[in-house]
Design a protein around this motif. Structure first.
Motif, PDB file in Angstrom:
ATOM      1  N   ALA A 135     -13.936   7.988  -1.886  1.00  5.27           N
ATOM      2  CA  ALA A 135     -12.802   7.175  -2.331  1.00  5.27           C
ATOM      3  C   ALA A 135     -11.459   7.728  -1.879  1.00  5.27           C
ATOM      4  CB  ALA A 135     -12.838   7.048  -3.855  1.00  5.27           C
ATOM      5  N   GLU A 136     -11.228   9.025  -2.096  1.00  9.03           N
ATOM      6  CA  GLU A 136      -9.911   9.572  -1.780  1.00  9.03           C
ATOM      7  C   GLU A 136      -9.634   9.551  -0.286  1.00  9.03           C
ATOM      8  OE1 GLU A 136     -12.555  13.311  -2.119  1.00  9.03           O
ATOM      9  OE2 GLU A 136     -12.435  11.283  -2.950  1.00  9.03           O
ATOM     10  N   GLU A 137     -10.680   9.706   0.534  1.00 13.41           N
ATOM     11  CA  GLU A 137     -10.487   9.675   1.980  1.00 13.41           C
ATOM     12  C   GLU A 137     -10.208   8.255   2.468  1.00 13.41           C
ATOM     13  OE1 GLU A 137     -13.904  11.426   3.784  1.00 13.41           O
ATOM     14  OE2 GLU A 137     -13.503  13.442   2.985  1.00 13.41           O
ATOM     15  N   ALA A 138     -10.932   7.278   1.947  1.00 13.85           N
ATOM     16  CA  ALA A 138     -10.724   5.892   2.379  1.00 13.85           C
ATOM     17  C   ALA A 138      -9.303   5.441   2.087  1.00 13.85           C
ATOM     18  CB  ALA A 138     -11.734   4.972   1.700  1.00 13.85           C
ATOM     19  N   LEU A 139      -8.811   5.748   0.887  1.00  9.55           N
ATOM     20  CA  LEU A 139      -7.457   5.346   0.532  1.00  9.55           C
ATOM     21  C   LEU A 139      -6.430   6.090   1.368  1.00  9.55           C
ATOM     22  CD1 LEU A 139      -5.542   3.724  -1.218  1.00  9.55           C
ATOM     23  CD2 LEU A 139      -5.751   5.488  -3.002  1.00  9.55           C
ATOM     24  N   ALA A 140      -6.661   7.366   1.607  1.00  8.84           N
ATOM     25  CA  ALA A 140      -5.706   8.161   2.394  1.00  8.84           C
ATOM     26  C   ALA A 140      -5.626   7.683   3.835  1.00  8.84           C
ATOM     27  CB  ALA A 140      -6.094   9.637   2.343  1.00  8.84           C
ATOM     28  N   VAL A 141      -6.771   7.405   4.458  1.00  4.85           N
ATOM     29  CA  VAL A 141      -6.768   6.925   5.845  1.00  4.85           C
ATOM     30  C   VAL A 141      -6.033   5.593   5.942  1.00  4.85           C
ATOM     31  CG1 VAL A 141      -8.209   6.075   7.738  1.00  4.85           C
ATOM     32  CG2 VAL A 141      -8.843   8.174   6.532  1.00  4.85           C
ATOM     33  N   ALA A 142      -6.335   4.675   5.027  1.00  8.17           N
ATOM     34  CA  ALA A 142      -5.683   3.366   5.060  1.00  8.17           C
ATOM     35  C   ALA A 142      -4.186   3.491   4.819  1.00  8.17           C
ATOM     36  CB  ALA A 142      -6.312   2.449   4.017  1.00  8.17           C
ATOM     37  N   LEU A 143      -3.796   4.309   3.851  1.00  7.28           N
ATOM     38  CA  LEU A 143      -2.376   4.479   3.558  1.00  7.28           C
ATOM     39  C   LEU A 143      -1.650   5.082   4.751  1.00  7.28           C
ATOM     40  CD1 LEU A 143      -0.131   4.271   1.443  1.00  7.28           C
ATOM     41  CD2 LEU A 143      -0.773   6.550   0.642  1.00  7.28           C
ATOM     42  N   TYR A 144      -2.258   6.083   5.360  1.00  6.02           N
ATOM     43  CA  TYR A 144      -1.657   6.672   6.559  1.00  6.02           C
ATOM     44  C   TYR A 144      -1.482   5.616   7.644  1.00  6.02           C
ATOM     45  CZ  TYR A 144      -1.133   8.991  10.997  1.00  6.02           C
ATOM     46  OH  TYR A 144      -0.669   9.333  12.246  1.00  6.02           O
ATOM     47  N   ALA A 145      -2.515   4.821   7.904  1.00  6.75           N
ATOM     48  CA  ALA A 145      -2.451   3.817   8.970  1.00  6.75           C
ATOM     49  C   ALA A 145      -1.317   2.835   8.734  1.00  6.75           C
ATOM     50  CB  ALA A 145      -3.786   3.088   9.069  1.00  6.75           C
ATOM     51  N   VAL A 146      -1.123   2.434   7.502  1.00  6.67           N
ATOM     52  CA  VAL A 146      -0.065   1.476   7.159  1.00  6.67           C
ATOM     53  C   VAL A 146       1.319   2.087   7.331  1.00  6.67           C
ATOM     54  CG1 VAL A 146       0.983   0.307   5.185  1.00  6.67           C
ATOM     55  CG2 VAL A 146      -1.464   0.031   5.636  1.00  6.67           C
ATOM     56  N   LEU A 147       1.505   3.311   6.826  1.00 10.02           N
ATOM     57  CA  LEU A 147       2.829   3.932   6.851  1.00 10.02           C
ATOM     58  C   LEU A 147       3.194   4.455   8.234  1.00 10.02           C
ATOM     59  CD1 LEU A 147       2.794   5.902   3.468  1.00 10.02           C
ATOM     60  CD2 LEU A 147       3.795   3.653   3.931  1.00 10.02           C
ATOM     61  N   ALA A 148       2.226   4.988   8.953  1.00  9.86           N
ATOM     62  CA  ALA A 148       2.524   5.580  10.257  1.00  9.86           C
ATOM     63  C   ALA A 148       2.900   4.539  11.295  1.00  9.86           C
ATOM     64  CB  ALA A 148       1.325   6.392  10.746  1.00  9.86           C
ATOM     65  N   THR A 149       2.462   3.304  11.119  1.00 11.59           N
ATOM     66  CA  THR A 149       2.760   2.231  12.076  1.00 11.59           C
ATOM     67  C   THR A 149       3.896   1.331  11.608  1.00 11.59           C
ATOM     68  OG1 THR A 149       1.037   0.866  11.043  1.00 11.59           O
ATOM     69  CG2 THR A 149       0.394   2.169  12.971  1.00 11.59           C
ATOM     70  N   ALA A 150       4.511   1.662  10.474  1.00 12.13           N
ATOM     71  CA  ALA A 150       5.588   0.827   9.925  1.00 12.13           C
ATOM     72  C   ALA A 150       6.867   1.009  10.735  1.00 12.13           C
ATOM     73  CB  ALA A 150       5.844   1.200   8.468  1.00 12.13           C
ATOM     74  N   PRO A 151       7.741  -0.011  10.757  1.00  9.48           N
ATOM     75  CA  PRO A 151       9.045   0.156  11.399  1.00  9.48           C
ATOM     76  C   PRO A 151       9.844   1.234  10.682  1.00  9.48           C
ATOM     77  CG  PRO A 151       8.972  -1.879  10.115  1.00  9.48           C
ATOM     78  CD  PRO A 151       7.569  -1.354  10.164  1.00  9.48           C
ATOM     79  N   ALA A 152      10.791   1.823  11.383  1.00 10.09           N
ATOM     80  CA  ALA A 152      11.606   2.887  10.797  1.00 10.09           C
ATOM     81  C   ALA A 152      12.263   2.406   9.510  1.00 10.09           C
ATOM     82  CB  ALA A 152      12.667   3.343  11.797  1.00 10.09           C
ATOM     83  N   ALA A 153      12.285   3.295   8.528  1.00 15.24           N
ATOM     84  CA  ALA A 153      12.812   2.915   7.218  1.00 15.24           C
ATOM     85  C   ALA A 153      14.264   2.464   7.273  1.00 15.24           C
ATOM     86  CB  ALA A 153      12.652   4.082   6.242  1.00 15.24           C
ATOM     87  N   ASP A 154      15.029   3.015   8.219  1.00 17.76           N
ATOM     88  CA  ASP A 154      16.442   2.652   8.303  1.00 17.76           C
ATOM     89  C   ASP A 154      16.679   1.441   9.203  1.00 17.76           C
ATOM     90  OD1 ASP A 154      15.729   3.987  10.600  1.00 17.76           O
ATOM     91  OD2 ASP A 154      17.632   5.079  10.791  1.00 17.76           O
TER      92      ASP A 154
END
Length: 371
Positions: free
Chosen positions: A280-299
């Motif tokens: 469970a903890e790995e699945a959520l971490a991988v998905a969260l990383y994938a979403v945040l790492a590919t997001a447009p710059a916060a600013d």
């Protein structure tokens, strides 16, 4: 007179109905793309699809199916809907019992006898669709936990040592119910996880994921929603006497840290840092990383393209040695909730198996919650 170009007006926030459709369809898209390579390691994926791995449904000559991840997510929706239907008629219902009965009906579709001691429940709309009756590599703990005939709880766990990702991948719908507190969302999700998995990481990861979806559906941005959901582990949402699971905390904090370093991890690094996603903890971490790492710059959020972000995150979550369908399904749930249904690639939707069933469940949930 100024010659400065006008600042474009921000896009209107998605409606709850759009977020519900986006969440369920986005999760099914990630699940379907990932299911095509679920049991392949990254070397096999590259050998079949090229150095970049699997990037598009167009690469799948025979198409793809969604797995038990989508099946159980839709049965979670159905259990929640039954509880809401009772509430709307003025009758209180045990939500977790409704979910248990829904999962038992799913169990029967997998060729596993429902225990005689389990209560009988008449079939509902969801049960009429053959596509939900196919056996698509269901998780062992989900099957064995339900097959006991015991309604697992925090205090009476089934599979007490299991922390498989089968709790997380089905838990997005808890975050889609509006007008309830974060505490209620966490309790609904973690209690439902206890129906099949007894390890704290399985319950807590499901609860955090549902809190993340709830925060996004309420209008928070991705980074704030992620930090908010993870921070809630220390804010008294856990059962009395329970402490945050250290492996879960470590994986989620690593996902936040690694996603902000300005460089995408390659598939080997992803697995080394965050795991393969089978638990469970790995699945959520991988998905969260994938979403945040590919997001447009916060600013510079205006530079973002929601569909491009969805594609990038889902394909990053797919291409690794591990549980590709679950990690990509969770990523699809997250971005579908955040952006609404307009982020979903039309060509991918055209390739999706039985979209009418998923849209049917989304429309029913929206009617009960969004008005």
């Amino acid at each position: 007179m100024s010659t400065e170009p006008a600042t474009p007006a921000p896009a209107p926030a998605p409606t709850l109905e759009s977020r519900i459709h986006g969440c369920l369809l986005g999760g099914a898209l990630g699940d379907s793309l990932g299911y095509a390579v679920e049991f392949e390691d990254i070397a096999g994926i590259r050998a079949k699809f090229g150095p970049s791995g699997l990037q598009d449904f167009a690469a799948l000559d025979g198409g793809s199916h969604f797995s038990d991840d989508t099946q159980l997510t839709l049965y979670t929706v159905d259990g929640l809907m039954e509880a809401l239907e009772w509430a709307n008629s003025g009758v209180g219902a045990d939500t977790n019992a409704c979910l248990w009965l829904a999962y038992l009906r799913w169990l029967a579709t997998q060729g596993v006898p429902v225990p005689e001691a389990a209560p009988f429940q008449p079939p509902r709309w969801i049960d009429s669709h053959e596509v939900l009756k196919h056996r698509r590599a269901p998780g062992n703990a989900c099957l064995s936990g339900l097959a006991t005939g015991e309604m697992g709880t925090f205090y009476r766990p089934v599979n007490p040592d299991s922390k498989g990702c089968g709790t997380v991948m089905r838990s997005a719908p808890f975050g889609l119910v509006p007008y309830i507190t974060a505490e209620a969302v966490y309790k609904l999700s973690s209690d439902a996880a206890s129906l099949t998995h007894g390890h704290p990481a399985a319950r807590q990861a499901a609860g955090v994921f549902s809190l993340l979806i709830h925060a996004l559906a309420s209008g928070l941005d991705l980074h704030d929603a992620a930090r908010n959901a993870i921070g809630r582990l220390d804010e008294g949402l856990l059962h009395q006497g329970e402490v945050p699971d250290p492996d879960l905390v470590a994986r989620l904090e690593a996902a936040l840290r690694l996603s902000s370093n300005g460089r995408l991890l390659n598939p080997e690094e992803l697995v080394r840092e965050l795991g393969e996603g089978w638990v469970a903890e790995e699945a959520l971490a991988v998905a969260l990383y994938a979403v945040l790492a590919t997001a447009p710059a916060a600013d510079r959020p205006e530079d973002g393209d929601p569909e491009a972000h969805f594609r990038a995150a889902v394909t990053l979550a797919v291409n690794h040695s591990g549980d590709s369908d679950s990690t990509a399904s969770i990523a699809g749930n997250i971005l579908g909730t955040f952006y609404g249904k307009d982020c979903l690639p039309a060509a991918w939707l055209d390739a999706l198996e039985a979209p009418e069933v998923i849209r049917g469940m989304a429309s029913r949930l929206a009617a009960l919650t969004a008005g």
